[in-house]
Design a protein around this motif. Sequence first.
Motif, PDB file in Angstrom:
ATOM      1  N   THR A 117     -17.264  23.734  -8.891  1.00 53.10           N
ATOM      2  CA  THR A 117     -16.342  24.450  -9.537  1.00 53.10           C
ATOM      3  C   THR A 117     -15.259  23.376 -10.063  1.00 53.10           C
ATOM      4  O   THR A 117     -14.698  23.345 -11.035  1.00 53.10           O
ATOM      5  N   ARG A 118     -14.843  22.529  -9.148  1.00 51.35           N
ATOM      6  CA  ARG A 118     -13.933  21.449  -9.478  1.00 51.35           C
ATOM      7  C   ARG A 118     -14.597  20.493 -10.616  1.00 51.35           C
ATOM      8  O   ARG A 118     -13.722  20.242 -11.546  1.00 51.35           O
ATOM      9  N   TYR A 119     -15.673  19.993 -10.670  1.00 48.91           N
ATOM     10  CA  TYR A 119     -16.231  19.503 -11.608  1.00 48.91           C
ATOM     11  C   TYR A 119     -16.342  19.859 -13.161  1.00 48.91           C
ATOM     12  O   TYR A 119     -16.113  19.695 -13.823  1.00 48.91           O
ATOM     13  N   ILE A 120     -16.397  21.386 -13.004  1.00 47.07           N
ATOM     14  CA  ILE A 120     -16.505  22.092 -14.301  1.00 47.07           C
ATOM     15  C   ILE A 120     -15.057  22.030 -14.863  1.00 47.07           C
ATOM     16  O   ILE A 120     -14.770  21.652 -16.098  1.00 47.07           O
ATOM     17  N   PHE A 121     -14.066  22.326 -13.988  1.00 47.06           N
ATOM     18  CA  PHE A 121     -12.573  22.135 -14.425  1.00 47.06           C
ATOM     19  C   PHE A 121     -12.283  20.873 -15.094  1.00 47.06           C
ATOM     20  O   PHE A 121     -11.481  20.811 -15.716  1.00 47.06           O
ATOM     21  N   ASP A 122     -13.024  19.798 -14.350  1.00 46.50           N
ATOM     22  CA  ASP A 122     -12.601  18.378 -14.884  1.00 46.50           C
ATOM     23  C   ASP A 122     -13.095  18.049 -15.875  1.00 46.50           C
ATOM     24  O   ASP A 122     -12.625  17.187 -16.631  1.00 46.50           O
ATOM     25  N   PHE A 166     -28.522  48.225  -9.384  1.00 47.85           N
ATOM     26  CA  PHE A 166     -27.587  47.528  -8.539  1.00 47.85           C
ATOM     27  C   PHE A 166     -26.234  47.175  -9.099  1.00 47.85           C
ATOM     28  O   PHE A 166     -26.130  47.120 -10.277  1.00 47.85           O
ATOM     29  N   ASP A 167     -25.323  47.660  -8.210  1.00 47.16           N
ATOM     30  CA  ASP A 167     -23.891  47.225  -8.748  1.00 47.16           C
ATOM     31  C   ASP A 167     -23.704  45.501  -8.905  1.00 47.16           C
ATOM     32  O   ASP A 167     -24.663  45.056  -8.104  1.00 47.16           O
ATOM     33  N   GLU A 168     -23.126  45.088  -9.904  1.00 45.58           N
ATOM     34  CA  GLU A 168     -22.731  43.714  -9.912  1.00 45.58           C
ATOM     35  C   GLU A 168     -21.413  43.593  -9.877  1.00 45.58           C
ATOM     36  O   GLU A 168     -20.395  44.140 -10.357  1.00 45.58           O
ATOM     37  N   HIS A 169     -21.324  42.619  -8.542  1.00 45.48           N
ATOM     38  CA  HIS A 169     -19.952  42.237  -8.353  1.00 45.48           C
ATOM     39  C   HIS A 169     -19.473  41.053  -9.092  1.00 45.48           C
ATOM     40  O   HIS A 169     -20.177  39.982  -9.193  1.00 45.48           O
ATOM     41  N   ILE A 170     -18.111  41.043  -9.770  1.00 48.62           N
ATOM     42  CA  ILE A 170     -17.500  40.019 -10.483  1.00 48.62           C
ATOM     43  C   ILE A 170     -16.692  39.018  -9.809  1.00 48.62           C
ATOM     44  O   ILE A 170     -15.868  39.964  -9.399  1.00 48.62           O
ATOM     45  N   PHE A 171     -16.795  37.777  -9.330  1.00 53.30           N
ATOM     46  CA  PHE A 171     -15.806  37.098  -8.916  1.00 53.30           C
ATOM     47  C   PHE A 171     -15.456  35.889  -9.750  1.00 53.30           C
ATOM     48  O   PHE A 171     -16.205  35.383 -10.585  1.00 53.30           O
ATOM     49  N   ALA A 172     -14.173  35.410  -9.806  1.00 50.55           N
ATOM     50  CA  ALA A 172     -13.759  34.704 -10.598  1.00 50.55           C
ATOM     51  C   ALA A 172     -12.604  33.786  -9.950  1.00 50.55           C
ATOM     52  O   ALA A 172     -11.897  34.191  -9.177  1.00 50.55           O
ATOM     53  N   ILE A 173     -12.514  32.473 -10.699  1.00 51.26           N
ATOM     54  CA  ILE A 173     -11.332  31.451 -10.330  1.00 51.26           C
ATOM     55  C   ILE A 173     -10.732  30.853 -11.804  1.00 51.26           C
ATOM     56  O   ILE A 173     -11.655  30.750 -12.246  1.00 51.26           O
ATOM     57  N   LEU A 174      -9.490  30.747 -11.597  1.00 52.38           N
ATOM     58  CA  LEU A 174      -8.750  30.214 -12.841  1.00 52.38           C
ATOM     59  C   LEU A 174      -8.466  28.748 -12.525  1.00 52.38           C
ATOM     60  O   LEU A 174      -8.397  28.387 -11.302  1.00 52.38           O
ATOM     61  N   ARG A 175      -8.370  28.026 -13.608  1.00 53.63           N
ATOM     62  CA  ARG A 175      -8.103  26.500 -13.359  1.00 53.63           C
ATOM     63  C   ARG A 175      -6.939  26.359 -12.445  1.00 53.63           C
ATOM     64  O   ARG A 175      -6.764  25.585 -11.951  1.00 53.63           O
ATOM     65  N   GLU A 176      -5.934  27.035 -12.821  1.00 51.50           N
ATOM     66  CA  GLU A 176      -4.577  27.236 -11.979  1.00 51.50           C
ATOM     67  C   GLU A 176      -4.663  27.408 -10.612  1.00 51.50           C
ATOM     68  O   GLU A 176      -3.868  26.917  -9.730  1.00 51.50           O
ATOM     69  N   GLU A 177      -5.739  28.069 -10.089  1.00 48.72           N
ATOM     70  CA  GLU A 177      -6.154  28.398  -8.853  1.00 48.72           C
ATOM     71  C   GLU A 177      -6.924  27.350  -8.116  1.00 48.72           C
ATOM     72  O   GLU A 177      -6.980  27.618  -6.877  1.00 48.72           O
ATOM     73  N   CYS A 178      -7.414  26.609  -8.987  1.00 48.15           N
ATOM     74  CA  CYS A 178      -8.456  25.534  -8.231  1.00 48.15           C
ATOM     75  C   CYS A 178      -7.728  24.213  -7.543  1.00 48.15           C
ATOM     76  O   CYS A 178      -8.417  23.440  -7.083  1.00 48.15           O
ATOM     77  N   THR A 179      -6.585  23.917  -7.946  1.00 55.07           N
ATOM     78  CA  THR A 179      -6.075  22.916  -7.594  1.00 55.07           C
ATOM     79  C   THR A 179      -6.163  22.626  -5.859  1.00 55.07           C
ATOM     80  O   THR A 179      -5.808  23.638  -5.152  1.00 55.07           O
ATOM     81  N   GLY A 180      -6.620  21.562  -5.501  1.00 58.19           N
ATOM     82  CA  GLY A 180      -6.709  21.368  -4.169  1.00 58.19           C
ATOM     83  C   GLY A 180      -7.765  21.991  -3.557  1.00 58.19           C
ATOM     84  O   GLY A 180      -7.898  21.804  -2.318  1.00 58.19           O
ATOM     85  N   ASN A 181      -8.635  22.708  -4.124  1.00 66.77           N
ATOM     86  CA  ASN A 181      -9.919  23.269  -3.574  1.00 66.77           C
ATOM     87  C   ASN A 181     -10.875  22.158  -3.858  1.00 66.77           C
ATOM     88  O   ASN A 181     -11.708  22.375  -4.574  1.00 66.77           O
ATOM     89  N   GLU A 182     -11.130  21.406  -2.992  1.00 66.19           N
ATOM     90  CA  GLU A 182     -12.154  20.174  -2.947  1.00 66.19           C
ATOM     91  C   GLU A 182     -13.300  20.640  -2.314  1.00 66.19           C
ATOM     92  O   GLU A 182     -13.472  21.120  -1.340  1.00 66.19           O
TER      93      GLU A 182
END
Length: 182
Positions: A117-122, A166-182
């Motif tokens: 995830t960090r790699y994608i944002f970087d 099947f139900d499909e569950h969507i999960f997401a993270i925004l760039r601004e939420e990813c800081t420090g998430n190493e």
Amino acid sequence: MTTTLITFALSTGRLRPWREGDEDSLSRHASNRHIWNNVRDFFPYPYTPRDAHSWVRSNKSYHQPTNFAIEIEGQAVGNVGFTVKDDIYRFNAEIGYWLSEDYWGRGIMSEAVPIVTRYIFDQFQVNRVFACVLSGNMGSMHVLRSAGYRHEAILRQAATKNNQYFDEHIFAILREECTGNE
């Protein structure tokens, strides 16, 4: 940047680009009905050596990889990958992953998903990374929550697998939420 330089350490192994020689390990670990039950139908089952050869060949040429082999004790035992979307979704990437059943429950994906995830944002002009999880796949939901992803939606009976809805569950993270998430 060459693919040989893009490698990430895990406590039990590493994330690295796919390479020739991974085919036997890939077909052995990926050919598992329990894995297939939780992924999209384009993931083959059974996963043959020919499928593995095609996968490795299609991924080893990228200078900026979008799929990473999970290597443990010299074997490719899983994948974490993503697709950057287009059109009005061009600042979104969808992440997906699988791991050999032999390694479930060891925290490997909980370590690998935040790294990718960090790699994608970087490395990409992406503002949002999301994942789609079929209902019942509690392990994957746990991985995403522990990586900082938020549960955004449930698409009721949106997916069909094994001739069942099947139900499909969507999960997401925004760039601004990813800081420090190493």
